[in-house]
Design a protein around this motif. Structure first.
Motif, short mmCIF file in Angstrom:
data_model
loop_
_atom_site.label_atom_id
_atom_site.label_comp_id
_atom_site.label_asym_id
_atom_site.label_seq_id
_atom_site.Cartn_x
_atom_site.Cartn_y
_atom_site.Cartn_z
N ILE A 58 -24.06 38.90 55.01
CA ILE A 58 -23.02 38.32 55.86
C ILE A 58 -23.34 38.67 57.31
O ILE A 58 -23.60 39.84 57.63
N CYS A 59 -23.29 37.66 58.16
CA CYS A 59 -23.55 37.87 59.59
C CYS A 59 -22.45 37.15 60.37
O CYS A 59 -22.29 35.94 60.25
N VAL A 60 -21.68 37.91 61.16
CA VAL A 60 -20.60 37.32 61.95
C VAL A 60 -20.85 37.59 63.43
O VAL A 60 -21.49 38.57 63.80
N SER A 61 -20.33 36.73 64.26
CA SER A 61 -20.58 36.84 65.70
C SER A 61 -19.55 37.72 66.39
O SER A 61 -18.48 38.02 65.84
N GLU A 62 -19.89 38.10 67.62
CA GLU A 62 -18.96 38.88 68.43
C GLU A 62 -17.68 38.10 68.70
O GLU A 62 -16.59 38.69 68.82
N ASN A 63 -17.78 36.77 68.78
CA ASN A 63 -16.58 35.94 69.00
C ASN A 63 -15.56 36.14 67.90
O ASN A 63 -14.35 36.07 68.13
N VAL A 64 -16.04 36.38 66.68
CA VAL A 64 -15.16 36.64 65.55
C VAL A 64 -14.58 38.04 65.64
O VAL A 64 -13.37 38.26 65.52
N VAL A 65 -15.45 39.01 65.88
CA VAL A 65 -15.05 40.42 65.88
C VAL A 65 -14.01 40.69 66.96
O VAL A 65 -13.07 41.48 66.77
N GLU A 66 -14.14 40.03 68.11
CA GLU A 66 -13.21 40.26 69.22
C GLU A 66 -11.78 39.87 68.86
O GLU A 66 -10.83 40.33 69.50
N GLN A 67 -11.60 39.03 67.86
CA GLN A 67 -10.26 38.57 67.46
C GLN A 67 -9.66 39.41 66.35
O GLN A 67 -8.55 39.13 65.91
N ILE A 68 -10.40 40.44 65.92
CA ILE A 68 -9.92 41.29 64.81
C ILE A 68 -9.76 42.71 65.34
O ILE A 68 -10.76 43.43 65.52
N PRO A 69 -8.54 43.15 65.62
CA PRO A 69 -8.31 44.47 66.24
C PRO A 69 -8.94 45.63 65.46
O PRO A 69 -9.45 46.57 66.06
N GLU A 70 -8.89 45.59 64.17
CA GLU A 70 -9.42 46.68 63.36
C GLU A 70 -10.57 46.17 62.49
O GLU A 70 -10.53 46.22 61.27
#
Length: 416
Positions: free
Chosen positions: A317-329
């Protein structure tokens, strides 16, 4: 409105002649079609041969099978028609019985043909309205079934209220997910066709049900690959976190499915998943004859590239920073900064985990080694060597160690 088809059921010999004569002009012009039967049993035989009958105009008192019995038999059938009863003036007992058994209307003998014509017109108006309602209901049920192929149940329920909501294109912030099954094409060539169909259907059923379970929309299935979107056609503030949770669930399913296939002697490969958030144009791009609800834009292309990047770095699984920035934890670890082929931009990427694994000693050690790599600290090589030697096999850690051993440094990774 189509010309009414009327079945007249009466044992009196002059009724057929009188009705035919009264409506001869309309019959001649094709504005009315008349059929005749002399009792209820014959009427049922006529209906078997003429399913397009709209109105049954039936006398009550007849030999063999009377009108009330015919009415009961008509109620047992699925014919799309209405029954108008004919009774002697003052025979209110039979008329009440007929109405209670489902007759639409009644007229009395002797028949007033102006009254009969008005009754036929009223009955046909009712039938037309009813058929339109049935057609609308059938269209809605068909639309519901079609929507259920692409969307999760809660999205289907919303779209059923407004089917046009997904037809026009719009620019929408959403999260896009791509999956691909490793080395499935060689497997197709090696296995019997019926086995391939069974495996692929079971696999895709598992993926789509999982996507639906997290509120996602399946936009495309091409072979063994699936494209899904979260946050469209129904907007959701949690589209990023739903997509990541779905990716983890997809990974769990595909890993267990792979084990089951291996137990049967079928060498099924890994499932790779890429996830990215961003803005895209989303709508039906299939024209008037083909429904193709999909998304276009750079954010979609990047999600597809991230799925492919798993092959390079060794992750699933590879997710972008754009995704991670929207997930507080966010629970996971950094993979590196991908330099996408043909693009000047770079994408910081991450591998998501369950909260338990994200807090494990192995992942904490990886983060420490990655920080050294990002700082281009010479101790990064030793840190990754220790990491690989201490913990269970970690393809991503081995990837970075391989880069360091070949003289590369830093966290920028060229995407092929």
């Amino acid at each position: 409105m189509k010309a009414p088809h009327i079945l007249v059921v009466d044992d009196e010999p002059d009724v057929e002649a009188l009705i035919s004569q009264s409506f001869r002009r309309k019959v001649r012009k094709g504005e009315l079609f008349l059929l005749f039967a002399q009792d209820g049993q014959q009427a049922l035989d006529v209906l078997d041969d003429h399913p397009d009958v709209d109105i049954v105009l039936s006398d009550i008192n007849m030999p063999r099978m009377d009108g009330l019995t015919l009415l009961e038999r008509l109620n047992e059938r699925e014919d799309d028609l209405r029954t108008v009863m004919v009774s002697a003036y003052g025979d209110m007992s039979n008329i009440r019985t007929a109405m209670n058994r489902g007759a639409f209307d009644f007229i009395t003998k002797p028949i007033e043909f102006d009254d009969l014509e008005a009754t036929i017109e009223k009955t046909m108006d009712h039938l037309v309205m009813l058929r339109k309602l049935h057609a609308a209901k059938d269209d809605a049920e068909h639309a519901h079934k079609m929507l259920a192929r692409y969307f999760s149940p809660n999205v289907v329920e919303t779209l059923s209220q407004d089917p046009n909501a997904m037809l026009s294109g719009e620019r929408r912030e959403a999260t896009f997910l791509f999956t691909d099954l490793e080395n499935f094409t060689p497997l197709v060539e090696a296995l019997p066709p019926e086995t391939v169909v069974q495996i692929l259907n079971q696999y895709l059923d598992g993926l789509t049900e999982t996507i639906f379970g997290y509120g996602g929309t399946v936009m495309k299935i091409i072979g063994d690959a699936v494209q899904a979107t979260f946050g469209a056609p129904v907007a959701s503030e949690d589209h990023a976190i739903n997509a990541v949770q779905c990716a983890l669930a997809l990974d769990d399913f595909s890993q267990s499915f792979q084990v089951r296939m291996h137990d049967k002697g079928i060498p099924l490969g890994q499932t790779r998943i890429g996830v990215n958030s961003g803005t895209a144009i989303i709508g039906n791009f299939g024209g008037q004859r083909f429904f193709d609800y999909t998304a276009y834009g750079d954010a979609v292309n990047i999600a597809a590239r991230l799925e492919q990047a798993n092959k390079i770095v060794g992750t699933r699984i590879c997710v972008s920073e754009n995704v991670v920035e929207q997930i507080p934890e966010f629970n996971g670890r950094p993979i590196g900064t991908l330099q996408l082929k043909g693009k000047s931009q770079t994408v910081r990427t991450f591998e998501p985990f369950s909260p338990e694994r994200a807090k494990s000693a192995a992942i904490e050690a990886y983060r420490g080694a990655f920080n050294l790599l990002e700082a281009e600290n010479e101790k990064a090589k030793q840190a990754f060597a220790t990491l690989v030697g201490t913990f269970d096999e970690d393809p991503l850690a081995m990837f970075h160690l391989g880069r360091l051993l070949s003289g590369e440094n830093g966290v920028v990774i060229a995407s092929k």
